[in-house]
Design an enzyme around this catalytic site. Structure first.
Site, PDB file in Angstrom:
ATOM      1  N   ASP A  70      -9.980   4.705  -1.954  1.00 57.64           N
ATOM      2  CA  ASP A  70     -10.671   3.694  -1.149  1.00 57.64           C
ATOM      3  C   ASP A  70     -12.183   3.688  -1.359  1.00 57.64           C
ATOM      4  OD1 ASP A  70      -8.224   3.093  -0.119  1.00 57.64           O
ATOM      5  OD2 ASP A  70      -8.665   3.709   1.932  1.00 57.64           O
ATOM      6  N   ASP A  88       0.837  -1.207   0.000  1.00 58.63           N
ATOM      7  CA  ASP A  88       0.000   0.000   0.000  1.00 58.63           C
ATOM      8  C   ASP A  88       0.870   1.254   0.000  1.00 58.63           C
ATOM      9  OD1 ASP A  88      -2.214   1.629   0.169  1.00 58.63           O
ATOM     10  OD2 ASP A  88      -2.653   1.169   2.262  1.00 58.63           O
TER      11      ASP A  88
END
Length: 387
Positions: free
Chosen positions: A193, A134
């Site tokens: 997200d 990430d």
């Protein structure tokens, strides 16, 4: 093209499993992960294909030790990570882990930048089968830092460990990873997200329709071994977590799951499956829709026509079959009738038609699909050549 990923032959269909972040944020623990592994088995999710148990951000400490090694948070994981992966494997499941592609993770823990081989060796020795990498950009990043180079560096480090792992590239679509991700990993995030909402901007993320609108045009890049990743499933959150958004209706969650399956998306559950209700399980364990997602042909579906505020989807399947989706984007009930011509299919010969939410064959479908759809609802049909 030679497969350069750390897992040649892996992810021939989109990965399925569970991830800790959507419900538990940066606070995973060994007790939580163990109980989730148990629940995946006891609820029938494992039998439906969900096999990855993925630990997200927060398992490590904020600083490395004196030798530059990443340190497991002993408060959260008192017996370390290897004991946990051993337990997950004993359940017939696979274990996933998280690292930060940068100086710090979003949970303010130690990132992997400059320590890639150390961290790759560590997670390999601990027995992990999946890595979510990430990216977080920070003002103190080294000048000229290149994201593609960073991900390629970790790929090479994973390869050197000799352990096969699914490699998830989570840089939120900023560097168009669909154009280069297949040479590096197995799935690549396409947007920021997901949040627990139907459409538009939700908090600092996006509702699921906004995400699928951005991802559907990337169909040519998806296929066995490499997948567009529109982020994890929010099915079952139901607005229970304030930082995830307002929640969705039962019909909206069905639509969310339908669109992910039509899009050949990874299916990574984000709710607390230990306490999920019957409605949530009904959605997540719909084997007929899972079969659409997991079809060996590996073709991502797309919208082939917009009609009366309805998106009409088509996804080719193995054996000359198709999955067709009707998504009602209106705030009111709509009756939708779509001919095979609307789907771009030749109206020659008969197609057997099956409703994948009602789990029944339609005896009088003819050459069209018809359905009354609730607000924000979705119907999915499988069309199979007769004979």
């Amino acid at each position: 093209m030679k497969d350069k990923t750390p897992g040649p032959g892996l992810a021939l269909t989109p990965p399925m499993g569970w991830n800790s972040y959507n419900t538990f944020g940066c606070e995973p623990t060994a007790a939580l992960i163990t109980s989730i592994a148990d629940a995946i088995v006891s609820t029938g999710l494992k039998d439906a294909g969900y096999i990855y148990v993925n630990i997200d951000d927060g398992w490590m400490t904020a600083e490395r030790d004196g030798n530059g090694n990443i340190v497991t948070d002993k408060t959260k994981f008192p017996n370390g990570l290897k004991a946990l992966t051993d337990y997950i494997h004993s359940q017939g499941l696979k274990a996933g882990i998280y690292l930060g592609c940068g100086l710090r993770t979003y949970g303010e823990k130690a990132g992997s930048y400059g320590y890639e081989q150390k961290d790759a060796d560590f997670i390999a020795s601990a027995g992990f089968d999946f890595l979510k990498y990430d990216n977080r950009n920070l003002p103190e990043d080294p000048p000229g830092r290149d994201i593609r180079t960073d991900y390629t560096t970790m790929r090479d480090c994973l390869v050197r460990t000799g352990r096969q792992m699914v490699f998830s590239l989570c840089e939120h679509g900023k560097s168009r990873p669909w154009e280069w991700g297949r040479e590096v990993g197995h799935l690549w995030r396409t947007t920021q997200d997901i949040k627990d909402g139907y459409e538009g901007k939700v908090l600092w993320g996006l509702g699921f329709t906004a995400i699928i609108d951005a991802t559907r045009n990337l169909a040519p890049y998806a296929g066995p071994g490499g997948w567009n990743d529109p982020d994890m499933l929010v099915v079952g959150l139901k607005g229970s977590i304030d930082w995830q958004g307002p929640g969705c209706t039962f019909e909206e969650y069905k639509t969310h799951f339908s669109l992910w399956c039509l899009s050949s998306a990874p299916l990574l559950i984000g709710c607390d499956i230990r306490t999920m209700d019957v409605e949530t399980r009904e959605i997540l364990i719909n084997r007929e829709l899972i079969a659409v997602d997991q079809d060996a042909l590996g073709k991502q579906g797309d919208i082939v026509k917009k009609k009366d505020n309805t998106d009409i989807w088509l996804k080719p399947l193995s054996g000359g079959a198709y999955a067709a989706g009707l998504h009602n984007r209106a705030d009111s009930v709509q009756f939708v009738s779509v001919s095979f011509g609307d789907l771009g299919l030749k109206e020659t010969g008969k197609m057997r038609v099956r409703d994948l939410w009602e789990h029944r064959d339609l005896q009088k479908a003819g050459n069209k699909l018809s359905k009354q759809l609730p607000p924000h609802g979705c119907a999915v049909f499988k069309l199979t050549p007769a004979g």
